[in-house]
Design an enzyme around this catalytic site. Structure first.
Site, PDB file in Angstrom:
ATOM      1  N   CYS A 334       0.926  -1.116  -0.074  1.00 31.08           N
ATOM      2  CA  CYS A 334       0.110  -0.102   0.117  1.00 31.08           C
ATOM      3  C   CYS A 334       0.749   1.227   0.003  1.00 31.08           C
ATOM      4  CB  CYS A 334      -0.946  -0.170   1.049  1.00 31.08           C
ATOM      5  SG  CYS A 334      -1.281   1.461   2.143  1.00 31.08           S
ATOM      6  N   CYS A 337       1.093   3.680   3.082  1.00 31.22           N
ATOM      7  CA  CYS A 337       1.416   2.761   4.257  1.00 31.22           C
ATOM      8  C   CYS A 337       2.909   2.733   4.082  1.00 31.22           C
ATOM      9  CB  CYS A 337       1.169   1.462   4.365  1.00 31.22           C
ATOM     10  SG  CYS A 337      -0.759   1.491   4.267  1.00 31.22           S
TER      11      CYS A 337
HETATM   12  C1  LIG Z   1       4.515  -1.106   7.522  1.00 26.02           C
HETATM   13  C2  LIG Z   1       3.066  -0.930   7.881  1.00 26.02           C
HETATM   14  C3  LIG Z   1       2.548   0.214   7.590  1.00 26.02           C
HETATM   15  C4  LIG Z   1       1.155   0.335   7.642  1.00 26.02           C
HETATM   16  N1  LIG Z   1       0.462   1.442   7.605  1.00 26.02           N
HETATM   17  C5  LIG Z   1      -1.065   1.784   7.769  1.00 26.02           C
HETATM   18  C6  LIG Z   1      -1.574   2.833   7.411  1.00 26.02           C
HETATM   19  O1  LIG Z   1      -1.032   3.778   7.155  1.00 26.02           O
HETATM   20  N2  LIG Z   1      -3.096   2.900   7.515  1.00 26.02           N
HETATM   21  C7  LIG Z   1      -3.690   1.659   7.719  1.00 26.02           C
HETATM   22  O2  LIG Z   1      -4.944   1.882   7.532  1.00 26.02           O
HETATM   23  N3  LIG Z   1      -3.303   0.464   7.919  1.00 26.02           N
HETATM   24  C8  LIG Z   1      -1.727   0.493   7.721  1.00 26.02           C
HETATM   25  N4  LIG Z   1      -0.920  -0.737   8.083  1.00 26.02           N
HETATM   26  C9  LIG Z   1      -1.940  -1.888   8.212  1.00 26.02           C
HETATM   27  C10 LIG Z   1      -2.044  -1.902   9.850  1.00 26.02           C
HETATM   28  O3  LIG Z   1      -0.993  -1.777  10.430  1.00 26.02           O
HETATM   29  C11 LIG Z   1      -2.760  -3.406  10.361  1.00 26.02           C
HETATM   30  O4  LIG Z   1      -1.958  -4.273   9.760  1.00 26.02           O
HETATM   31  C12 LIG Z   1      -4.137  -3.554   9.670  1.00 26.02           C
HETATM   32  O5  LIG Z   1      -5.000  -2.477   9.926  1.00 26.02           O
HETATM   33  C13 LIG Z   1      -4.526  -5.037  10.293  1.00 26.02           C
HETATM   34  O6  LIG Z   1      -4.685  -4.810  11.635  1.00 26.02           O
HETATM   35  P1  LIG Z   1      -5.062  -6.026  12.498  1.00 26.02           P
HETATM   36  O7  LIG Z   1      -5.891  -5.738  13.612  1.00 26.02           O
HETATM   37  O8  LIG Z   1      -5.365  -7.275  11.613  1.00 26.02           O
HETATM   38  O9  LIG Z   1      -3.497  -6.403  13.447  1.00 26.02           O
HETATM   39  P2  LIG Z   1      -2.099  -5.907  12.807  1.00 26.02           P
HETATM   40  O10 LIG Z   1      -1.985  -4.548  13.241  1.00 26.02           O
HETATM   41  O11 LIG Z   1      -1.861  -6.423  11.413  1.00 26.02           O
HETATM   42  O12 LIG Z   1      -1.231  -6.628  13.863  1.00 26.02           O
HETATM   43  C14 LIG Z   1      -0.928  -8.304  13.664  1.00 26.02           C
HETATM   44  C15 LIG Z   1      -0.863  -8.737  15.319  1.00 26.02           C
HETATM   45  O13 LIG Z   1       0.298  -8.039  15.832  1.00 26.02           O
HETATM   46  C16 LIG Z   1       0.006  -8.148  17.105  1.00 26.02           C
HETATM   47  N5  LIG Z   1       0.201  -6.611  17.485  1.00 26.02           N
HETATM   48  C17 LIG Z   1      -0.714  -5.340  17.098  1.00 26.02           C
HETATM   49  N6  LIG Z   1      -0.113  -4.339  17.676  1.00 26.02           N
HETATM   50  C18 LIG Z   1       0.833  -4.854  18.221  1.00 26.02           C
HETATM   51  C19 LIG Z   1       1.815  -3.833  19.047  1.00 26.02           C
HETATM   52  N7  LIG Z   1       1.666  -2.598  18.835  1.00 26.02           N
HETATM   53  N8  LIG Z   1       2.765  -4.467  19.714  1.00 26.02           N
HETATM   54  C20 LIG Z   1       2.847  -5.734  19.558  1.00 26.02           C
HETATM   55  N9  LIG Z   1       2.039  -6.683  19.192  1.00 26.02           N
HETATM   56  C21 LIG Z   1       0.819  -5.957  18.310  1.00 26.02           C
HETATM   57  C22 LIG Z   1      -1.545  -8.519  17.495  1.00 26.02           C
HETATM   58  O14 LIG Z   1      -1.427  -9.801  18.085  1.00 26.02           O
HETATM   59  C23 LIG Z   1      -2.067  -8.614  16.117  1.00 26.02           C
HETATM   60  O15 LIG Z   1      -2.946  -9.451  15.941  1.00 26.02           O
HETATM   61  C24 LIG Z   1       0.447  -0.720   7.925  1.00 26.02           C
HETATM   62  C25 LIG Z   1       0.810  -1.956   8.030  1.00 26.02           C
HETATM   63  C26 LIG Z   1       2.282  -2.170   7.896  1.00 26.02           C
HETATM   64  C27 LIG Z   1       2.969  -3.390   7.922  1.00 26.02           C
END
Ligand SMILES: Cc1cc2nc3c(=O)[nH]c(=O)nc-3n(C[C@H](O)[C@H](O)[C@H](O)COP(=O)(O)OP(=O)(O)OC[C@H]3O[C@@H](n4cnc5c(N)ncnc54)[C@H](O)[C@@H]3O)c2cc1C
Length: 545
Positions: A334, A337
């Site tokens: 993305c 991102c």
């Molecule tokens: C580099 C990067 C940049 C991104 N930028 C954006 C953006 O600008 N806007 C956007 O909408 N989305 C962005 N995303 C996507 C976002 O970060 C999440 O991946 C997405 O929203 C899905 O979230 P999720 O709840 O499935 O868990 P995710 O956030 O994908 O996390 C995966 C797992 O990691 C663990 N976890 C979550 N947070 C933490 C933490 N802080 N510390 C430790 N463990 C943790 C949890 O077990 C979670 O289930 C980005 C992703 C990446 C990799």
């Protein structure tokens, strides 16, 4: 896995008894290596917000140059492409509006392979990959002290991006691909060296990554697209599900704030030597000075991170692992991102370089390292600090929202418990008891009065007056009042039952829509989000008087 953002009645009831947002004591130190409390960092952040925001919107700091389409070197990244409009990045096309030092002819020099070579005749402002230091020329950039690949910013495919036009916010990017990136990054924390006794370095690495992750989550919760209204607005439930319910994630954001702040504090002595090109030099330096002068050395103690004999080898491993984290950003599918991911990991990499590489160095080496900072490293450092500053501000904003909701919930729950059918019955019972007790009391009082009068008359040896057979006027009124209360209570109870039936179809509709929303979100693969109105527990919606 995604945590559900739906707050059930049980959760709300628990929250009712637990008003401690994020379960953090704001007077505790942020971590063993930070001699500063959450409250102190909040206060610092409040003081610097305006200057920092102004700085980041300035022409010098608001543009970033990056090769957005660099090959992902970790896996075949054709999977999980984000097709949302919100994922895209708008690159600059109307060059006329840009300040001189961003004009294509000057920028064109970036595409020249000889750009890093010193040239005595060059205008200092043309060395845009260096900080335009007066009297100093760019030197060969060594890679033994870098925590990121600083060549990402001057490749021939690099584009210039106005960051103010491409804010970091909710994009809908997620699912398996995003999960894969995060898990790869966390796996990078498996250090081979210093299994024992060196936990602070590992701890710092984990905190940096987790704080970065939490900071992204905070921004996407703060600027979340409400698909019903089409407006970007804060989403408290999403914030709580991703960050607010995890005090360690909130702590790690504060930790990162302390790390980057300390790096900025460390470059302050060299600030007079920086030259941001004549036009903006003074203004930028003043603003930077205003920001940095609010920070102090106690914010973070970098000496503790690599504190024993293994430190040199461990530091090398730490550096190469963090460099990997910055490279993994190339795999983010993305654009928006990836852009902010790259900026922030570069910002952290720059902070780590400043903190760990100039620590034990002599003054000449220190100056050399700071002098070799590239413009993009400095922009990334400041922008990352800006992101963290906004994260901390957002945590405080969400805390207020949470408090408001809790108060609302508390009022509605207490109103529910005070006014529900059984309470009304209980009240009715009470008032019946009250009426009977009153009558008894009145009887008793009367008898006591009569007997006391008898005693008095006995003492005076005069004839006693005859007792009154008719109830007193006050007792009659109390009977009447009790009767009216009963009638009112019965009417209120009927009204409540009637309203419950009237509201039933609306509540069934809401329940159906909530589940349909969830199902649809799951089906199209976006985060499990239910709009604010839908999330409101149905029992609260009962407008009980
Ligand atoms: C580099 C990067 C940049 C991104 N930028 C954006 C953006 O600008 N806007 C956007 O909408 N989305 C962005 N995303 C996507 C976002 O970060 C999440 O991946 C997405 O929203 C899905 O979230 P999720 O709840 O499935 O868990 P995710 O956030 O994908 O996390 C995966 C797992 O990691 C663990 N976890 C979550 N947070 C933490 C933490 N802080 N510390 C430790 N463990 C943790 C949890 O077990 C979670 O289930 C980005 C992703 C990446 C990799």
């Amino acid at each position: 896995t995604t945590n559900t953002s739906y707050i059930s009645n049980d959760q709300a009831l628990n929250a009712f008894n637990d008003t401690h947002f994020c379960k953090l004591d704001r007077n505790d130190n942020v971590s063993p290596s930070c001699n500063v409390t959450f409250n102190e960092l909040n206060a610092i952040n409040k003081n610097i917000r305006d200057d920092l925001s102004g700085l980041l919107k300035s022409d010098f700091f608001k543009y970033f140059r990056l090769d957005l389409y660099k090959q992902c070197s970790f896996w075949d990244a054709n999977d999980g492409l984000c097709l949302n409009r919100a994922c895209s990045v708008d690159v600059v096309e109307d060059w006329d509006k840009l300040p001189e030092y961003w004009q294509p002819e000057i920028l064109g020099s970036f595409n020249n392979n000889t750009m890093k070579e010193a040239d005595d005749n060059d205008d200092e402002c043309k060395f845009l990959d260096q900080l335009c230091q007066t009297g100093k020329k760019p030197v060969n950039i060594e890679d033994t002290i870098n925590y990121c690949d600083i060549n990402d910013f001057n490749g021939k495919d690099a584009v210039l991006i106005d960051l103010t036009a491409n804010p970091e916010r909710f994009t809908g990017y997620g699912g398996k691909q995003a999960g894969q990136i995060w898990s790869t990054i966390y796996q990078d924390n498996c250090f081979t060296i210093g299994e024992t006794g060196e936990s602070l370095a590992k701890d710092a690495f984990y905190r940096l990554v987790s704080g970065f992750h939490a900071s992204i989550g905070t921004h996407l919760s703060k600027e979340y697209l409400n698909t019903k209204t089409g407006k970007w607005e804060p989403n408290l439930d999403l914030f709580m599900a991703r960050i607010g319910n995890f005090p360690d994630r909130v702590t790690n954001m504060y930790f990162n704030y302390a790390v980057v702040a300390k790096a900025l504090w460390k470059i302050q002595p060299y600030l007079p030597e920086f030259s941001f090109c004549d036009l903006v030099n003074k203004e930028i330096k003043n603003k930077m000075d205003n920001v940095i002068s609010q920070l102090d050395t106690n914010i973070f103690n970098e000496d503790l991170v690599f504190a024993n004999d293994l430190s040199l080898t461990l530091k090398d491993e730490f550096r190469s692992r963090f460099k990997n984290v910055t490279k993994i950003m190339d795999c983010v599918q993305c654009d928006r991102c990836r852009l902010w991911g790259k900026i922030q990991t570069t910002g952290y990499a720059t902070a780590l370089k400043i903190l760990f590489e100039i620590n034990d160095a002599d003054e000449f080496t220190k100056q050399d390292i700071v002098g070799k900072l590239t413009k993009y490293e400095l922009i990334a450092l400041l922008q990352t600090f800006g992101r963290l500053s906004e994260s901390i501000e957002s945590v405080n904003m969400f805390e207020k929202m949470y408090g408001k909701r809790l108060n609302g919930t508390e009022n509605r729950l207490s109103s529910f418990f005070q006014n529900n059918f059984f309470s009304i019955l209980k009240k009715a019972g009470k008032s019946i008891r009250y009426t009977i007790e009153n009558i008894n009391n009145t009887k008793q009082e009367k008898e006591e009065n009569d007997s006391s009068q008898a005693h008095a008359f006995e003492d005076l040896k005069v004839p006693q007056p005859k007792s009154v057979s008719k109830p007193a006027a006050g007792v009659e009124n109390k009977w009447k009042k009790g009767w009216n209360t009963e009638i009112n209570n019965v009417l209120e109870a009927f009204n409540f039952i009637y309203r419950s039936y009237v509201d039933l179809p609306r509540n069934i509709w809401k329940l159906t829509m909530t589940n349909a929303y969830k199902f649809w979100n799951k089906f199209i693969g976006v985060a499990d989000y239910v709009s604010e109105e839908m999330q409101e527990p149905i029992s609260y919606k009962l407008d009980i008087k």
